[in-house]
Motif scaffolding. Structure first.
Motif, PDB file in Angstrom:
ATOM      1  N   LEU A 132      -7.008  10.945  -1.570  1.00  0.00           N
ATOM      2  CA  LEU A 132      -8.265  10.667  -0.876  1.00  0.00           C
ATOM      3  C   LEU A 132      -8.827   9.303  -1.263  1.00  0.00           C
ATOM      4  O   LEU A 132      -9.205   8.502  -0.398  1.00  0.00           O
ATOM      5  CB  LEU A 132      -9.289  11.762  -1.189  1.00  0.00           C
ATOM      6  N   VAL A 133      -8.865   9.032  -2.564  1.00  0.00           N
ATOM      7  CA  VAL A 133      -9.400   7.747  -3.030  1.00  0.00           C
ATOM      8  C   VAL A 133      -8.530   6.598  -2.530  1.00  0.00           C
ATOM      9  O   VAL A 133      -9.032   5.573  -2.042  1.00  0.00           O
ATOM     10  CB  VAL A 133      -9.488   7.730  -4.570  1.00  0.00           C
ATOM     11  N   PHE A 134      -7.213   6.770  -2.653  1.00  0.00           N
ATOM     12  CA  PHE A 134      -6.286   5.728  -2.225  1.00  0.00           C
ATOM     13  C   PHE A 134      -6.436   5.427  -0.730  1.00  0.00           C
ATOM     14  O   PHE A 134      -6.518   4.265  -0.311  1.00  0.00           O
ATOM     15  CB  PHE A 134      -4.855   6.166  -2.536  1.00  0.00           C
ATOM     16  N   LEU A 135      -6.465   6.480   0.090  1.00  0.00           N
ATOM     17  CA  LEU A 135      -6.559   6.274   1.535  1.00  0.00           C
ATOM     18  C   LEU A 135      -7.927   5.745   1.951  1.00  0.00           C
ATOM     19  O   LEU A 135      -8.037   4.998   2.921  1.00  0.00           O
ATOM     20  CB  LEU A 135      -6.246   7.584   2.264  1.00  0.00           C
ATOM     21  N   MET A 136      -8.975   6.127   1.233  1.00  0.00           N
ATOM     22  CA  MET A 136     -10.289   5.548   1.522  1.00  0.00           C
ATOM     23  C   MET A 136     -10.270   4.045   1.271  1.00  0.00           C
ATOM     24  O   MET A 136     -10.837   3.266   2.045  1.00  0.00           O
ATOM     25  CB  MET A 136     -11.368   6.206   0.662  1.00  0.00           C
ATOM     26  N   ALA A 137      -9.614   3.647   0.180  1.00  0.00           N
ATOM     27  CA  ALA A 137      -9.522   2.213  -0.108  1.00  0.00           C
ATOM     28  C   ALA A 137      -8.641   1.503   0.904  1.00  0.00           C
ATOM     29  O   ALA A 137      -8.928   0.376   1.323  1.00  0.00           O
ATOM     30  CB  ALA A 137      -8.977   2.008  -1.521  1.00  0.00           C
ATOM     31  N   ALA A 138      -7.542   2.156   1.325  1.00  0.00           N
ATOM     32  CA  ALA A 138      -6.602   1.513   2.242  1.00  0.00           C
ATOM     33  C   ALA A 138      -7.114   1.487   3.675  1.00  0.00           C
ATOM     34  O   ALA A 138      -6.914   0.508   4.399  1.00  0.00           O
ATOM     35  CB  ALA A 138      -5.255   2.233   2.194  1.00  0.00           C
ATOM     36  N   LEU A 139      -7.795   2.565   4.108  1.00  0.00           N
ATOM     37  CA  LEU A 139      -8.183   2.711   5.512  1.00  0.00           C
ATOM     38  C   LEU A 139      -9.665   2.446   5.760  1.00  0.00           C
ATOM     39  O   LEU A 139     -10.089   2.378   6.908  1.00  0.00           O
ATOM     40  CB  LEU A 139      -7.831   4.126   6.003  1.00  0.00           C
TER      41      LEU A 139
ATOM     42  N   TRP B  99       0.840  -1.206   0.000  1.00  0.00           N
ATOM     43  CA  TRP B  99       0.000   0.000   0.000  1.00  0.00           C
ATOM     44  C   TRP B  99       0.875   1.256   0.000  1.00  0.00           C
ATOM     45  O   TRP B  99       0.604   2.231  -0.711  1.00  0.00           O
ATOM     46  CB  TRP B  99      -0.907   0.013   1.228  1.00  0.00           C
ATOM     47  N   CYS B 100       1.924   1.240   0.815  1.00  0.00           N
ATOM     48  CA  CYS B 100       2.807   2.407   0.900  1.00  0.00           C
ATOM     49  C   CYS B 100       3.493   2.676  -0.435  1.00  0.00           C
ATOM     50  O   CYS B 100       3.580   3.827  -0.887  1.00  0.00           O
ATOM     51  CB  CYS B 100       3.860   2.186   1.988  1.00  0.00           C
TER      52      CYS B 100
ATOM     53  N   VAL C 197       8.158   0.815  -7.533  1.00  0.00           N
ATOM     54  CA  VAL C 197       7.765  -0.553  -7.895  1.00  0.00           C
ATOM     55  C   VAL C 197       8.794  -1.567  -7.403  1.00  0.00           C
ATOM     56  O   VAL C 197       8.448  -2.637  -6.871  1.00  0.00           O
ATOM     57  CB  VAL C 197       7.582  -0.665  -9.425  1.00  0.00           C
ATOM     58  N   LEU C 198      10.066  -1.243  -7.573  1.00  0.00           N
ATOM     59  CA  LEU C 198      11.116  -2.221  -7.285  1.00  0.00           C
ATOM     60  C   LEU C 198      11.428  -2.351  -5.803  1.00  0.00           C
ATOM     61  O   LEU C 198      11.821  -3.431  -5.349  1.00  0.00           O
ATOM     62  CB  LEU C 198      12.381  -1.850  -8.058  1.00  0.00           C
ATOM     63  N   ALA C 199      11.277  -1.266  -5.025  1.00  0.00           N
ATOM     64  CA  ALA C 199      11.600  -1.341  -3.596  1.00  0.00           C
ATOM     65  C   ALA C 199      10.789  -2.415  -2.868  1.00  0.00           C
ATOM     66  O   ALA C 199      11.362  -3.241  -2.146  1.00  0.00           O
ATOM     67  CB  ALA C 199      11.415   0.025  -2.936  1.00  0.00           C
ATOM     68  N   PRO C 200       9.446  -2.469  -3.014  1.00  0.00           N
ATOM     69  CA  PRO C 200       8.710  -3.548  -2.339  1.00  0.00           C
ATOM     70  C   PRO C 200       9.002  -4.922  -2.930  1.00  0.00           C
ATOM     71  O   PRO C 200       9.012  -5.919  -2.191  1.00  0.00           O
ATOM     72  CB  PRO C 200       7.239  -3.160  -2.540  1.00  0.00           C
ATOM     73  N   LEU C 201       9.242  -5.013  -4.245  1.00  0.00           N
ATOM     74  CA  LEU C 201       9.559  -6.314  -4.833  1.00  0.00           C
ATOM     75  C   LEU C 201      10.845  -6.881  -4.243  1.00  0.00           C
ATOM     76  O   LEU C 201      10.915  -8.069  -3.894  1.00  0.00           O
ATOM     77  CB  LEU C 201       9.695  -6.174  -6.354  1.00  0.00           C
ATOM     78  N   VAL C 202      11.853  -6.034  -4.134  1.00  0.00           N
ATOM     79  CA  VAL C 202      13.119  -6.484  -3.549  1.00  0.00           C
ATOM     80  C   VAL C 202      12.935  -6.855  -2.090  1.00  0.00           C
ATOM     81  O   VAL C 202      13.366  -7.928  -1.629  1.00  0.00           O
ATOM     82  CB  VAL C 202      14.189  -5.379  -3.695  1.00  0.00           C
TER      83      VAL C 202
ATOM     84  N   MET D 183       2.051   9.326   3.205  1.00  0.00           N
ATOM     85  CA  MET D 183       0.998   8.315   3.216  1.00  0.00           C
ATOM     86  C   MET D 183       1.532   6.962   3.677  1.00  0.00           C
ATOM     87  O   MET D 183       0.792   6.153   4.233  1.00  0.00           O
ATOM     88  CB  MET D 183       0.363   8.215   1.830  1.00  0.00           C
ATOM     89  N   ASP D 184       2.837   6.713   3.463  1.00  0.00           N
ATOM     90  CA  ASP D 184       3.460   5.499   3.995  1.00  0.00           C
ATOM     91  C   ASP D 184       3.206   5.391   5.494  1.00  0.00           C
ATOM     92  O   ASP D 184       2.725   4.371   6.006  1.00  0.00           O
ATOM     93  CB  ASP D 184       4.975   5.531   3.757  1.00  0.00           C
ATOM     94  N   TYR D 185       3.585   6.456   6.200  1.00  0.00           N
ATOM     95  CA  TYR D 185       3.478   6.423   7.662  1.00  0.00           C
ATOM     96  C   TYR D 185       2.024   6.447   8.129  1.00  0.00           C
ATOM     97  O   TYR D 185       1.686   5.856   9.154  1.00  0.00           O
ATOM     98  CB  TYR D 185       4.258   7.598   8.268  1.00  0.00           C
ATOM     99  N   GLU D 186       1.175   7.147   7.376  1.00  0.00           N
ATOM    100  CA  GLU D 186      -0.250   7.171   7.728  1.00  0.00           C
ATOM    101  C   GLU D 186      -0.846   5.769   7.654  1.00  0.00           C
ATOM    102  O   GLU D 186      -1.532   5.304   8.568  1.00  0.00           O
ATOM    103  CB  GLU D 186      -1.003   8.112   6.784  1.00  0.00           C
ATOM    104  N   VAL D 187      -0.564   5.078   6.549  1.00  0.00           N
ATOM    105  CA  VAL D 187      -1.089   3.720   6.379  1.00  0.00           C
ATOM    106  C   VAL D 187      -0.528   2.791   7.452  1.00  0.00           C
ATOM    107  O   VAL D 187      -1.260   1.989   8.045  1.00  0.00           O
ATOM    108  CB  VAL D 187      -0.759   3.202   4.962  1.00  0.00           C
ATOM    109  N   PHE D 188       0.767   2.886   7.714  1.00  0.00           N
ATOM    110  CA  PHE D 188       1.409   2.016   8.699  1.00  0.00           C
ATOM    111  C   PHE D 188       0.810   2.217  10.092  1.00  0.00           C
ATOM    112  O   PHE D 188       0.471   1.257  10.797  1.00  0.00           O
ATOM    113  CB  PHE D 188       2.911   2.295   8.713  1.00  0.00           C
ATOM    114  N   LEU D 189       0.666   3.484  10.505  1.00  0.00           N
ATOM    115  CA  LEU D 189       0.135   3.787  11.833  1.00  0.00           C
ATOM    116  C   LEU D 189      -1.335   3.391  11.954  1.00  0.00           C
ATOM    117  O   LEU D 189      -1.735   2.700  12.907  1.00  0.00           O
ATOM    118  CB  LEU D 189       0.309   5.286  12.122  1.00  0.00           C
ATOM    119  N   VAL D 190      -2.148   3.801  10.983  1.00  0.00           N
ATOM    120  CA  VAL D 190      -3.590   3.565  11.089  1.00  0.00           C
ATOM    121  C   VAL D 190      -3.914   2.080  10.947  1.00  0.00           C
ATOM    122  O   VAL D 190      -4.835   1.572  11.594  1.00  0.00           O
ATOM    123  CB  VAL D 190      -4.354   4.419  10.067  1.00  0.00           C
ATOM    124  N   HIS D 191      -3.169   1.365  10.103  1.00  0.00           N
ATOM    125  CA  HIS D 191      -3.392  -0.081  10.005  1.00  0.00           C
ATOM    126  C   HIS D 191      -3.164  -0.758  11.351  1.00  0.00           C
ATOM    127  O   HIS D 191      -3.908  -1.668  11.738  1.00  0.00           O
ATOM    128  CB  HIS D 191      -2.463  -0.680   8.954  1.00  0.00           C
ATOM    129  N   ARG D 192      -2.136  -0.329  12.061  1.00  0.00           N
ATOM    130  CA  ARG D 192      -1.857  -0.931  13.372  1.00  0.00           C
ATOM    131  C   ARG D 192      -2.951  -0.570  14.380  1.00  0.00           C
ATOM    132  O   ARG D 192      -3.383  -1.406  15.185  1.00  0.00           O
ATOM    133  CB  ARG D 192      -0.492  -0.457  13.879  1.00  0.00           C
TER     134      ARG D 192
END
Length: 658
Positions: A489-496, A260-261, A292-297, A545-554
């Protein structure tokens, strides 16, 4: 990885200089008109700046050296017509200027220029016995020096960033072995990203320039460290299960968050593709490839590495273990008891930091610091001292009647901003007016001159290119900002699975970005490159948004199991505060390393992103976000018109008010 390493030598030897071209812009159209009507003028005009200490420009020996130099220059391919410029009023009598047309594209001349310049300078020095000198000034020559500066800056930044990041990782993780794991992920990400860019250049003709590679490597390093660290810390929470089960649990939880991040960074960078400028699109592609490559690695190499060497994921055994997490929990509980006070305090500080943005000056220049001591830098300094600081070409189409053209030429000669005017006609349908201006092409006064010339005809030259690039970036900034906000907004609505949390996140990100620019305005009196708001805005939004997703997911995980909003926010903050601060510290170090660069744009980019991430991880992620979530209560998870299948699939919002 092996393939990427094999491709790196070809990339290093075939790097372009950054291109300032805006496709379809008035300057681009004018360059095409001149190339068709005056092939001998070429696609670009280069100024040969001759000088001597004791010879006048009309001395026989001086002119013989000039003639020998021109013969050596035109002996090679790609040189069209040469045109002597008449002396300007007040010009040093020991100086002489010649205009040469460059035929071919930027890439061709970047390859040809060193040899042609060397041949010219050898001939001049040999004929005059060293008494006459010559330097070259052109857009290609200046961008060639930018290319060299970018390469030096990249090496210097990496030499600073890697050791500092390792120190931060060792201090945060407690061992050298653990610290090397995220660093390895980052190194592989940078190598693979560079390899993919090299392959794209070979297979698809992608123009990879030095700025593109520098940004790609910096983003790859930062994201590789970030994602590797987040997964490693999650591994440490699963010490009591088998290696295979641990990998599955970590990839199921933290792996999804990493994806997601990365998607957030990819989407934010992708919005830059709507800008027509080559340099912006190149930067967008570099960030997207790294995203794209950072999460794949990370999601493939890290589980394999920790499966083979599980001790690397073992938490350190040290005295006082757990006191740090207890400290974060005490802070979280303290914050939950006083959310209003901390919301007002942190929000007020951010708003105050935004205020100086009103005094920020946006513009474009050739970064004199990068050109100091170089051949084009010497030519530009000489031209500016003689008030022949820039060359602009006005293309005047006609149908064989030159009366109107001659009137326009006379008006230009009377313009106080112009020092020399040389009209040339192709004898058919086009007059090209070579205009030497008293101000340099990147001076603000030149923008006004270009706008005054355009009603007369088509304007080409460096000044027109800079005007079009600035206008394109300024025009697209608000469109890109609106698209980034909407996508976020759309991305975070889908993620959160929430409405209020994405709105809050977007407002916080705008504040962090604005505060970073406000603080930049406080610490510098120099103008800020007009490209930076576009690049910084998208980068900061993606990373934040990386940190937002990480914090809110937890927080959501705790909310699913307990159902108590205040406890969930406190526990989520306790669990993620250390990983977020450590990951942010590594990212801050990575971008702060750009402050060692010679190029002003890179220093400003490093400052902006480092400051924005610092504000995001301190005032926003550790104070404002949890405080606001405490105040919003169950409304954090409100999502109207949800389908039951979404609620079942994403039970984060279970029990929230409809």
């Amino acid at each position: 990885m092996t393939g990427s390493l094999m491709l790196l030598p070809s990339l290093a030897g075939d790097l372009d200089a950054p291109s300032l071209r805006v496709a379809g812009s008035p300057a681009d159209v004018a360059a095409g008109t001149l190339e068709r009507g005056f092939p001998e003028l070429g696609t670009e005009q280069m100024v040969l700046a001759f000088s001597a200490d004791h010879l006048a420009a009309d001395d026989t020996e001086y002119l013989a050296a000039v003639q020998a130099g021109l013969e050596a220059l035109t002996a090679g391919p790609g040189i069209g017509a040469v045109q002597f410029l008449p002396p300007a009023v007040g010009q040093d009598q020991r100086h002489l200027y010649v205009l040469a047309g460059l035929q071919g594209g930027e890439k061709q001349w970047q390859a040809r220029l060193p040899a042609r310049r060397a041949a010219l300078q050898r001939a001049v020095a040999r004929t005059s016995e060293g008494r006459v000198r010559v330097s070259l000034a052109s857009q290609t020559a200046m961008l060639g020096e930018v290319k060299r500066a970018d390469q030096d800056d990249f090496k210097r930044a990496e030499l600073v960033a890697v050791p500092l990041a390792l120190v931060v990782l060792i201090a945060g993780l407690g061992s050298l072995g653990a610290g090397l794991v995220p660093l390895l992920m980052a190194g592989v990400t940078v190598a693979v990203t560079s390899g993919v860019l090299a392959l794209s250049a070979l297979a698809f003709g992608l123009h990879v320039d030095t700025l593109m590679l520098t940004v790609a490597a910096t983003i790859g390093l930062g994201l590789g460290l970030d994602y590797g660290l987040l997964l490693l810390l999650r591994y440490r929470r699963h010490q009591d299960v088998s290696v295979v089960r641990r990998a599955g649990e970590v990839l199921e939880a933290a792996g999804r968050t990493v994806v997601w991040c990365a998607c957030a960074v990819f989407v934010a960078a992708g919005t830059l593709l709507m800008v027509e400028a080559d340099i912006i699109r190149a930067l967008a592609i570099s960030v997207m490839v790294a995203a794209v490559l950072a999460p794949l690695v990370t999601l493939t190499l890290l589980p394999a590495l920790l499966g083979a060497f599980p001790r690397l994921a073992a938490p350190p055994r040290r005295k006082g273990e757990g006191t740090e997490e207890g400290g974060w929990e005490r802070w979280a509980r303290h914050l939950m008891r006083r959310p209003v006070r901390y919301t007002v305090l942190a929000g007020g500080l951010l708003v105050l930091a935004v205020v100086p943005v009103a005094g920020l000056r946006l513009g474009l220049d050739f970064d004199r610091n990068s050109l100091r001591g170089t051949d084009p830098g010497r030519a530009i300094a000489q031209m500016e001292s003689d008030r022949i600081a820039g060359i602009t070409v006005l293309a005047l189409p006609h149908r064989g009647r030159l009366t109107e053209v001659s009137g326009q030429v006379e008006r230009l000669r009377a313009d106080p901003r112009v020092s020399v005017v040389v009209p040339v006609d192709n004898g058919r349908d086009l007059t090209a007016v070579l205009i030497a201006t008293r101000s340099a092409s990147d001076h603000p006064a030149m923008a006004a001159l270009v706008e005054d010339l355009r009603p007369m005809g088509q304007v080409a030259g460096a000044a027109a290119v800079l005007v079009d690039l600035k206008q394109e970036c300024s025009k697209r900034l608000w469109q890109v900002a609106a698209l980034v906000l909407g996508c976020s907004l759309v991305f975070l609505m889908a993620a959160l699975r929430s409405v209020l949390l994405p709105v809050k996140a977007v407002v916080m990100n705008v504040l962090a970005t604005g505060a970073a620019f406000g603080l930049l305005a406080l610490v510098t009196d120099q103008q800020v490159n007009v490209l930076l708001p576009l690049l910084t805005f998208t980068l900061v939004f993606g990373l934040s948004m990386d940190y937002e997703v990480f914090l809110v997911h937890r927080i959501a995980e705790h909310y699913r199991t307990g159902g108590d909003n205040t406890d969930s926010v406190a526990l989520g903050l306790r669990d993620t505060a250390r990983p977020i601060t450590l990951a942010a510290a590594v990212l801050i170090v990575t971008f702060a390393a750009l402050l060692t660069a010679d190029r002003q744009e890179l220093r400003q980019l490093g400052f902006l992103v480092a400051v924005a991430v610092t504000l995001d991880v301190t005032l926003i992620r550790l104070v404002l976000v949890p405080a606001l979530m405490r105040l919003l209560g169950r409304w954090n998870w409100w999502l109207p018109l949800r389908a039951e299948c979404l609620a079942e699939r994403h039970p984060v919002a279970a029990g929230a008010p409809r």
